[in-house]
Design a protein around this motif. Structure first.
Motif, PDB file in Angstrom:
ATOM      1  N   LYS A   1     -20.950 -80.608 -16.980  1.00  0.00           N
ATOM      2  CA  LYS A   1     -21.012 -79.771 -15.784  1.00  0.00           C
ATOM      3  C   LYS A   1     -22.353 -79.988 -15.091  1.00  0.00           C
ATOM      4  O   LYS A   1     -23.406 -79.884 -15.718  1.00  0.00           O
TER       5      LYS A   1
ATOM      6  N   LYS B   1     -19.644 -86.961  -7.256  1.00  0.00           N
ATOM      7  CA  LYS B   1     -18.342 -87.213  -7.880  1.00  0.00           C
ATOM      8  C   LYS B   1     -18.016 -88.701  -7.910  1.00  0.00           C
ATOM      9  O   LYS B   1     -17.300 -89.163  -8.804  1.00  0.00           O
TER      10      LYS B   1
ATOM     11  N   TYR C   1     -23.990 -74.956 -17.517  1.00  0.00           N
ATOM     12  CA  TYR C   1     -24.198 -76.227 -16.820  1.00  0.00           C
ATOM     13  C   TYR C   1     -25.136 -77.119 -17.641  1.00  0.00           C
ATOM     14  O   TYR C   1     -26.153 -76.672 -18.156  1.00  0.00           O
ATOM     15  N   ASN C   2     -24.742 -78.394 -17.768  1.00  0.00           N
ATOM     16  CA  ASN C   2     -25.524 -79.336 -18.569  1.00  0.00           C
ATOM     17  C   ASN C   2     -26.704 -79.916 -17.810  1.00  0.00           C
ATOM     18  O   ASN C   2     -27.734 -80.244 -18.404  1.00  0.00           O
TER      19      ASN C   2
ATOM     20  N   ALA D   1     -17.595 -85.955 -14.256  1.00  0.00           N
ATOM     21  CA  ALA D   1     -18.337 -84.698 -14.274  1.00  0.00           C
ATOM     22  C   ALA D   1     -17.680 -83.644 -13.400  1.00  0.00           C
ATOM     23  O   ALA D   1     -17.023 -83.960 -12.404  1.00  0.00           O
ATOM     24  N   ALA D   2     -17.879 -82.399 -13.788  1.00  0.00           N
ATOM     25  CA  ALA D   2     -17.477 -81.264 -12.949  1.00  0.00           C
ATOM     26  C   ALA D   2     -18.705 -80.872 -12.126  1.00  0.00           C
ATOM     27  O   ALA D   2     -19.686 -80.365 -12.674  1.00  0.00           O
ATOM     28  N   VAL D   3     -18.652 -81.135 -10.832  1.00  0.00           N
ATOM     29  CA  VAL D   3     -19.814 -80.968  -9.965  1.00  0.00           C
ATOM     30  C   VAL D   3     -19.603 -79.793  -9.025  1.00  0.00           C
ATOM     31  O   VAL D   3     -18.529 -79.652  -8.415  1.00  0.00           O
ATOM     32  N   LYS D   4     -20.629 -78.973  -8.884  1.00  0.00           N
ATOM     33  CA  LYS D   4     -20.570 -77.864  -7.929  1.00  0.00           C
ATOM     34  C   LYS D   4     -21.922 -77.694  -7.260  1.00  0.00           C
ATOM     35  O   LYS D   4     -22.957 -77.815  -7.912  1.00  0.00           O
TER      36      LYS D   4
ATOM     37  N   ALA E   1     -24.713 -78.990 -11.738  1.00  0.00           N
ATOM     38  CA  ALA E   1     -24.970 -78.091 -10.614  1.00  0.00           C
ATOM     39  C   ALA E   1     -25.982 -78.739  -9.683  1.00  0.00           C
ATOM     40  O   ALA E   1     -26.986 -79.293 -10.134  1.00  0.00           O
TER      41      ALA E   1
ATOM     42  N   GLU F   1     -21.998 -83.263  -3.064  1.00  0.00           N
ATOM     43  CA  GLU F   1     -20.877 -83.166  -3.995  1.00  0.00           C
ATOM     44  C   GLU F   1     -20.005 -84.421  -3.931  1.00  0.00           C
ATOM     45  O   GLU F   1     -19.561 -84.939  -4.972  1.00  0.00           O
TER      46      GLU F   1
END
Length: 206
Positions: A2, A24, A59-60, A30-33, A4, A20
């Motif tokens: 994750k 991606k 978040y990592n 990855a889960a990106v926000k 951020a 974003e």
């Protein structure tokens, strides 16, 4: 993983959209926000606590990204910005976190969008009006990248949005469209120092 991205701007603004999108593409697994914080002074004042909360909630990695411009009446340069940002990070206890990455864009987001001529050509061209824009090899040294983009859109009268906005550079509409046209290998954009840092932060093991 994750990720951020804490940045300037507002929700659904051009910064959040572009960061974003690129993140991606660089780290597709990855889960990106994005977490926009408003102006640069607002970002700098809140960055530490925001990063701390994001790490605490799973978040990592946390990337803090900002534009060198405008200066907000501060002395010039990235070094000054980092000094201004540091107290927020220290107070939150995240200044030395191995998975916190600080990325200053020279000189603003529009430098990334200005760099690759093929992307601009694709966005600015129309069937009756093909456009060939040259690469901007040192886009990170252009004094006012946003102004340069505005000039290009006005010159080619691109029909973005309703009248009377036709021909105007509208960041929330145009920025992501330029980003989407950047080549798979990132072309000229991939040569910019701040973009290299952005990419490295996303793939680095920490």
């Amino acid at each position: 993983m994750k990720v951020a991205i804490v940045c300037e701007g507002r929700l659904a603004g051009e910064d959040a959209q572009v960061f974003e999108h690129f993140a991606k593409r660089i780290a597709p697994g990855a889960a990106v926000k994005t977490f926009p914080q408003g102006t640069k002074p607002e970002l700098f004042s809140k960055a530490g606590e925001v990063a701390k909360t994001l790490f605490t909630t799973g978040y990592n990695k946390v990337l803090i990204i900002w534009d060198i411009l405008p200066r907000w009446e501060k002395p010039d340069g990235e070094a000054q910005d980092r000094l201004d940002l540091l107290p927020s990070l220290v107070n939150a206890g995240v200044a030395t976190h191995p998975c916190l990455f600080l990325i200053a864009i020279h000189k603003e987001l529009e430098a990334w969008l200005l760099a690759d001529g093929t992307a601009l050509s694709a966005v600015l061209s129309r069937p009756a009006h093909p456009v060939a824009i040259a690469h901007t090899k040192n886009a990170d040294t252009v004094a006012n990248p946003k102004k340069r983009l505005e000039q290009l859109f006005e010159q080619h009268n691109v029909p973005f949005g309703p009248q009377p906005m036709q021909g105007a550079y509208q960041p929330k509409l145009a920025a992501i469209r330029i980003a989407e046209q950047i080549p798979a290998n990132f072309g000229q954009l991939g040569k910019l120092g701040s973009f290299k840092k952005f990419g490295h932060s996303l793939i680095k093991v920490c």
